[in-house]
Write a protein that holds these residues in place. Structure first.
Motif, mmCIF file in Angstrom:
data_model
loop_
_atom_site.group_PDB
_atom_site.id
_atom_site.type_symbol
_atom_site.label_atom_id
_atom_site.label_comp_id
_atom_site.label_asym_id
_atom_site.label_seq_id
_atom_site.Cartn_x
_atom_site.Cartn_y
_atom_site.Cartn_z
ATOM 1 N N ASP A 292 0.845 -1.193 0.000
ATOM 2 C CA ASP A 292 0.000 0.000 0.000
ATOM 3 C C ASP A 292 0.880 1.243 0.000
ATOM 4 O OD1 ASP A 292 -2.646 -1.381 0.457
ATOM 5 O OD2 ASP A 292 -1.603 -1.973 2.313
ATOM 6 N N LYS A 293 0.317 2.346 -0.399
ATOM 7 C CA LYS A 293 1.041 3.597 -0.339
ATOM 8 C C LYS A 293 1.252 3.994 1.125
ATOM 9 C CE LYS A 293 -0.531 5.438 -4.768
ATOM 10 N NZ LYS A 293 -1.244 6.556 -5.472
ATOM 11 N N VAL A 294 2.397 4.574 1.402
ATOM 12 C CA VAL A 294 2.728 4.967 2.773
ATOM 13 C C VAL A 294 1.937 6.212 3.161
ATOM 14 C CG1 VAL A 294 4.583 5.746 4.293
ATOM 15 C CG2 VAL A 294 5.026 3.977 2.587
ATOM 16 N N GLN A 295 1.323 6.167 4.335
ATOM 17 C CA GLN A 295 0.477 7.263 4.793
ATOM 18 C C GLN A 295 1.205 8.129 5.829
ATOM 19 O OE1 GLN A 295 -2.608 7.695 3.329
ATOM 20 N NE2 GLN A 295 -1.955 5.953 2.070
ATOM 21 N N THR A 296 2.383 8.622 5.477
ATOM 22 C CA THR A 296 3.135 9.500 6.370
ATOM 23 C C THR A 296 4.099 10.348 5.571
ATOM 24 O OG1 THR A 296 4.613 9.611 8.301
ATOM 25 C CG2 THR A 296 4.935 7.772 6.787
ATOM 26 N N ASP A 297 4.403 11.532 6.095
ATOM 27 C CA ASP A 297 5.415 12.385 5.487
ATOM 28 C C ASP A 297 6.777 12.193 6.152
ATOM 29 O OD1 ASP A 297 3.585 13.571 3.726
ATOM 30 O OD2 ASP A 297 2.975 15.050 5.232
ATOM 31 N N LEU A 298 6.806 11.441 7.238
ATOM 32 C CA LEU A 298 8.052 11.208 7.954
ATOM 33 C C LEU A 298 8.828 10.065 7.313
ATOM 34 C CD1 LEU A 298 6.795 11.476 11.656
ATOM 35 C CD2 LEU A 298 7.859 13.247 10.257
ATOM 36 N N PRO A 299 10.133 9.988 7.521
ATOM 37 C CA PRO A 299 10.923 8.897 6.943
ATOM 38 C C PRO A 299 10.387 7.528 7.343
ATOM 39 C CG PRO A 299 12.364 10.595 7.820
ATOM 40 C CD PRO A 299 10.978 10.945 8.270
ATOM 41 N N ILE A 300 10.529 6.569 6.434
ATOM 42 C CA ILE A 300 10.174 5.183 6.717
ATOM 43 C C ILE A 300 11.447 4.345 6.684
ATOM 44 C CG2 ILE A 300 7.808 5.400 5.863
ATOM 45 C CD1 ILE A 300 8.730 4.136 3.236
ATOM 46 N N CYS A 301 11.374 3.152 7.273
ATOM 47 C CA CYS A 301 12.587 2.341 7.390
ATOM 48 C C CYS A 301 12.339 0.918 6.941
ATOM 49 C CB CYS A 301 13.066 2.330 8.845
ATOM 50 S SG CYS A 301 14.607 1.430 9.099
ATOM 51 N N PHE A 302 13.210 0.435 6.026
ATOM 52 C CA PHE A 302 13.159 -0.952 5.566
ATOM 53 C C PHE A 302 14.214 -1.776 6.303
ATOM 54 C CE2 PHE A 302 11.578 1.610 2.043
ATOM 55 C CZ PHE A 302 10.379 0.964 1.762
ATOM 56 N N LYS A 303 13.786 -2.906 6.816
ATOM 57 C CA LYS A 303 14.669 -3.828 7.515
ATOM 58 C C LYS A 303 15.099 -4.901 6.519
ATOM 59 C CE LYS A 303 14.604 -6.968 11.517
ATOM 60 N NZ LYS A 303 13.751 -7.436 12.660
ATOM 61 N N ILE A 304 16.367 -4.876 6.150
ATOM 62 C CA ILE A 304 16.897 -5.770 5.123
ATOM 63 C C ILE A 304 17.757 -6.837 5.784
ATOM 64 C CG2 ILE A 304 18.313 -5.882 3.039
ATOM 65 C CD1 ILE A 304 17.627 -2.884 2.612
ATOM 66 N N GLU A 305 17.280 -8.078 5.738
ATOM 67 C CA GLU A 305 17.999 -9.176 6.386
ATOM 68 C C GLU A 305 18.951 -9.826 5.401
ATOM 69 O OE1 GLU A 305 17.161 -13.298 8.912
ATOM 70 O OE2 GLU A 305 15.490 -12.184 8.024
ATOM 71 N N ILE A 306 20.220 -9.934 5.814
ATOM 72 C CA ILE A 306 21.239 -10.545 4.975
ATOM 73 C C ILE A 306 21.289 -12.048 5.276
ATOM 74 C CG2 ILE A 306 23.695 -10.585 4.402
ATOM 75 C CD1 ILE A 306 23.845 -7.728 5.485
ATOM 76 N N LYS A 307 21.372 -12.843 4.230
ATOM 77 C CA LYS A 307 21.422 -14.298 4.392
ATOM 78 C C LYS A 307 22.847 -14.741 4.675
ATOM 79 C CE LYS A 307 19.806 -18.569 2.241
ATOM 80 N NZ LYS A 307 19.106 -19.146 1.069
#
Length: 491
Positions: A476-491
């Motif tokens: 869905d589209k993000v409903q905020t003007d503040l920064p968002i954060c993606f958690k990227i898990e390394i294998k």
């Protein structure tokens, strides 16, 4: 008393691990708790909150005939000989000061440590001391402000720290020497201090002279007094960080800084605590204390931990009736950028004279806390990634650079890392459902990514990597003007 304390200081250093030289002090390590905390609260509260005009330098500027504070003082309070800075003390009552309410708000903001100013340039101590009768226990609020804040912070699990700006008091009121004012009255000499006057320290020329490490230095008597006052502060309140403002980089302070640091680090070892010191300019060599950038930042990752001290108000550290405030988004973006470059943020509030924190600052602190409850995993306990981020927007190196927003776009990211997870902050959320990060493009399969999640949502997101970028597909589209954060898990 001063000589007795000096002997005590020498004794602790002689018997302790840390000696009063840079070689020994550079073996002191940055505390892990501090490196993990990332976010603290600064507090500028003092007599200057009574006139609430100009900024927290009112005590200096009111005696300078070239300033609007001087003119304001004459118009509002009268002649300086009849109503000087000391006469604000009975008006500084702090009748609504509630340390528990402050600490609860700071906890809600997501801060991990709290740094009240124990003594500002004006020479009024906000703590109980045997070396200064002009203090908050004897006068004004008639309360041990530092002690109450410490107790309240510890109840909330916040780390207590303290700031001393005593060094600048040597010349701070010096413009009061240039005309008939109460600064020249010997009855108040122990409050106004030396108020050392010379042309080099007149008005705003003082900034140029004070920046020169070889310019006019304080007397040995003042330096010894500064040392024992500062050591008494740590002995009584055991702060986990001691913050110093700028003039301590003057060459005359160097041996006294070494003595203070050795005494502080040895005393902390006795307490079983991990502590550090904040400094500006080149007061300390890298490695034995934490460099602080006032209202600014660094352009790239620092090899050693550092800190930005800044404020919610743009124009003053202390409360004034005309303060202009930064937004939640402005501060959150600065926090992310600082952390991505191996730094910490110390964010200031300036309570009113009655002890209440303004509605504007309260709203900002609560807004930061709300954001951190979702995204704090990518802030707390993290370290920097291989590079701090990507995109065209960046800060300028140096002090006094952070009042303007940085103009972040959808292509601007900042990275942090911990425990096999890369945290990628998109500084301005994308309008669409696809986010592209160039730093994680496919390059000979040098790094395998197991999963990508958006903090605040436990479900994995679809992603693909090509030779240009990694594409993350939002549901869905993000409903905020503040920064968002993606958690990227390394294998």
């Amino acid at each position: 008393m001063v000589n007795d304390y000096l002997k005590k200081i020498d004794c602790v250093i002689e018997n302790g691990k840390y000696k009063d030289n840079w070689q020994s002090l550079c073996n002191h390590e940055t505390p892990q708790w501090y490196h993990n905390a990332k976010f603290g609260i600064f507090i500028h509260w003092g007599i200057y909150s009574v006139p609430a005009f100009g900024n927290e330098w009112y005590s200096r500027n009111m005696y300078d005939k070239t300033t609007r504070e001087y003119r304001h003082h004459i118009k509002t309070y009268g002649n300086h000989k009849d109503f000087g800075y000391k006469d604000f003390i009975p008006m500084f009552k702090g009748e609504k000061f509630n340390a528990d309410e402050w600490a609860a708000l700071f906890k809600e903001s997501g801060a991990k440590y709290v740094m009240p100013v124990a003594e500002h340039h004006d020479g009024f101590a906000m703590y109980n001391t045997d070396f200064n009768r002009w203090n908050s226990v004897n006068m004004g609020p008639c309360r041990d402000v530092a002690g109450e804040i410490k107790a309240a912070c510890e109840k909330e699990g916040l780390v207590y720290c303290a700031s001393s700006h005593r060094a600048e008091h040597y010349f701070f009121m010096n413009m009061g020497r240039t005309f008939d004012s109460d600064v020249n009255d010997e009855k108040y000499a122990d409050f106004y201090g030396p108020a050392y006057h010379c042309k080099a320290f007149d008005s705003w020329k003082m900034n140029i002279a004070a920046a020169n490490v070889r310019a006019q230095s304080p007397t040995e008597e003042f330096l010894k007094d500064w040392l024992v006052r500062t050591c008494e502060l740590i002995d009584r309140y055991q702060p986990k960080v001691v913050y110093f403002d700028w003039w301590i980089h003057n060459q005359a302070f160097k041996p006294y800084l070494q003595k203070f640091a050795a005494y502080y680090y040895n005393r902390a070892a006795e307490w079983g605590e991990d502590v550090t010191i904040n400094y500006k300019h080149n007061a300390f060599p890298p490695g034995c204390a934490i460099f602080d950038v006032e209202r600014g930042a660094l352009k790239d990752i620092s090899p050693t931990a550092w800190q930005t001290c800044t404020a919610i108000a743009k124009n003053s550290w202390g409360y004034t009736e005309n303060n202009q405030f930064k937004s939640v988004g402005h501060i959150v973006c600065d926090l992310i950028d600082i952390v991505s470059k191996n730094g910490m943020m110390l964010l200031n509030v300036g309570p009113k004279a009655d002890g209440t924190i303004t509605a504007e600052e309260t709203a900002v602190l609560k807004g930061i806390g709300k954001w951190l409850r979702i995204n704090g995993e990518g802030i707390y306990d993290t370290r920097c990634w291989k590079h701090f981020g990507e995109g065209k927007a960046n800060v300028k190196d140096g002090f006094f650079q952070d009042n303007k927003k940085k103009g972040y776009k959808e292509t601007d990211f900042r990275f942090t890392y911990k425990n096999g997870m890369i945290y990628a902050f998109q500084m301005k959320p994308a309008k669409g459902n696809t986010v592209r990060i160039k730093s994680f493009k496919r390059v000979n399969e040098d790094m395998i990514i197991k999963s990508v999640k958006l903090l605040g949502d436990d479900k994995s997101l679809l992603f693909e990597r090509n030779k240009k970028c990694m594409e993350i597909h939002l549901r869905d589209k993000v409903q905020t003007d503040l920064p968002i954060c993606f958690k990227i898990e390394i294998k």
